[in-house]
Design an enzyme around this catalytic site. Structure first.
Site, PDB file in Angstrom:
ATOM      1  N   GLU A  33       3.420   7.263   5.052  1.00 30.30           N
ATOM      2  CA  GLU A  33       4.109   6.672   6.218  1.00 30.30           C
ATOM      3  C   GLU A  33       4.375   5.180   6.040  1.00 30.30           C
ATOM      4  O   GLU A  33       5.339   4.650   6.584  1.00 30.30           O
ATOM      5  CB  GLU A  33       3.282   6.889   7.502  1.00 30.30           C
ATOM      6  CG  GLU A  33       3.382   8.293   8.053  1.00 30.30           C
ATOM      7  CD  GLU A  33       4.800   8.687   8.481  1.00 30.30           C
ATOM      8  OE1 GLU A  33       5.570   7.817   8.924  1.00 30.30           O
ATOM      9  OE2 GLU A  33       5.148   9.876   8.340  1.00 30.30           O
ATOM     10  N   HIS A  92       5.192   3.614   3.220  1.00 28.60           N
ATOM     11  CA  HIS A  92       6.450   3.490   2.465  1.00 28.60           C
ATOM     12  C   HIS A  92       7.646   3.822   3.362  1.00 28.60           C
ATOM     13  O   HIS A  92       8.682   3.169   3.303  1.00 28.60           O
ATOM     14  CB  HIS A  92       6.482   4.495   1.296  1.00 28.60           C
ATOM     15  CG  HIS A  92       5.494   4.235   0.208  1.00 28.60           C
ATOM     16  ND1 HIS A  92       4.468   5.101  -0.072  1.00 28.60           N
ATOM     17  CD2 HIS A  92       5.406   3.234  -0.696  1.00 28.60           C
ATOM     18  CE1 HIS A  92       3.776   4.644  -1.101  1.00 28.60           C
ATOM     19  NE2 HIS A  92       4.318   3.507  -1.499  1.00 28.60           N
TER      20      HIS A  92
END
Ligand code: PAF
Length: 284
Positions: free
Chosen positions: A35, A37
């Site tokens: 999440e 990234h």
């Protein structure tokens, strides 16, 4: 969404977009997306017309005995996640194409790479700046987004971009945390349930430091002593460093009288985890 492995093909695509007047935004990654990234990608998506990410586990930023070989990889899952946030191209080169035989050029930022992770991981930032400079030359982005969890890395890249007159806007994205406070990292996958409990002390200790500063404590040694106590009530976690530094220069701070970086690196089982917070006496 396209997956491009070829360096020349990526350069050609970017050149076409540039000629069409499109803004290219870019998120470099080593894959095994989470999440954190995806949050960088969502931010980058808003900043440009085309969104490129790279997935490349860069061997030159790993030292001997570090986790290059066992670094988690899952290209199929990464493709689905990237597509879900509107990535246009995944640039995923092979190691031999990025560092072919005879390769001998490196980019090095001298001063701000010396403390913190630079001290614990000699050569690490030289590998990071080299690969990021190469990726910028291949993807030709107008905007690039990096996570603030790797705070020193972000500052090192900003320094490189400034010093080498690279025409790229570098943006930082705030740390994304799990519900329990653990900073998201591909390396969290190394943690057993018990180790994960120990790892939670890292984000908890940042909160404790904030509270101390809010209560008026300004002396760095006092804050650092308390943070260390929170981190190591037992042997489940081994401190690599806990330091208070100026967020721009990364010089050590002895008295907190402005926004100050509290940076932590610690070993929990096989994982080396980093986390940080900017602690500001003014806000508190
Ligand atoms: O932060 C990372 O994942 C890496 O250091 C980067 C910026 C992709 C360079 O390999």
């Amino acid at each position: 969404m396209q997956v491009v492995a070829d360096v020349k093909e990526m350069q050609r695509l970017s050149e076409v977009w540039r000629r069409e007047g499109k803004i290219i935004s870019f998120v470099p990654t080593m894959g095994y997306l989470h999440e954190g990234h995806l949050a960088l990608m969502k931010m980058a998506r808003k900043k440009g017309d085309v969104l490129v990410i790279s997935i490349f586990v860069n061997p030159t930023q790993f030292g001997p005995g570090e986790d290059f070989e066992r670094y988690p990889r899952d290209m199929e899952r990464d493709k689905q996640l990237a597509e879900s946030v509107g990535v246009d191209v995944i640039f995923a080169p092979e190691v031999q194409d990025m560092y072919p035989e005879g390769y001998q050029t490196f980019v090095e930022v001298i001063e701000i790479t010396k403390p913190l992770c630079g001290r614990s991981r000699p050569g690490h930032f030289r590998g990071v700046t080299t690969v990021v400079a190469k990726l910028f030359n291949i993807v030709k982005p107008h905007v690039a987004v990096f996570g603030e969890k790797d705070f020193q890395q972000l500052q090192v890249i900003r320094r490189m971009v400034k010093d080498l007159n690279m025409d790229v806007e570098v943006l930082g994205h705030p740390i994304v945390r799990e519900k329990d406070g653990l900073a998201m990292s591909s390396r969290n996958v190394y943690l057993s349930p018990e180790e994960r409990q120990a790892a939670l002390r890292i984000s908890r200790s940042l909160g404790v430091a904030r509270e101390l500063v809010a209560q008026g404590v300004r002396e760095a040694p006092e804050v650092l002593r308390k943070v260390r106590e929170v981190l190591t009530p037992d042997e489940g976690l081994k401190i690599d460093y806990v330091e208070l530094r100026d967020p721009e220069t990364l010089k050590e701070v002895s008295h907190i009288n402005g926004p100050t970086l509290l940076a932590i690196a610690a070993f929990v089982g096989k994982a080396r985890l980093i986390d940080n917070a900017i602690i500001s006496p003014i806000e508190n």
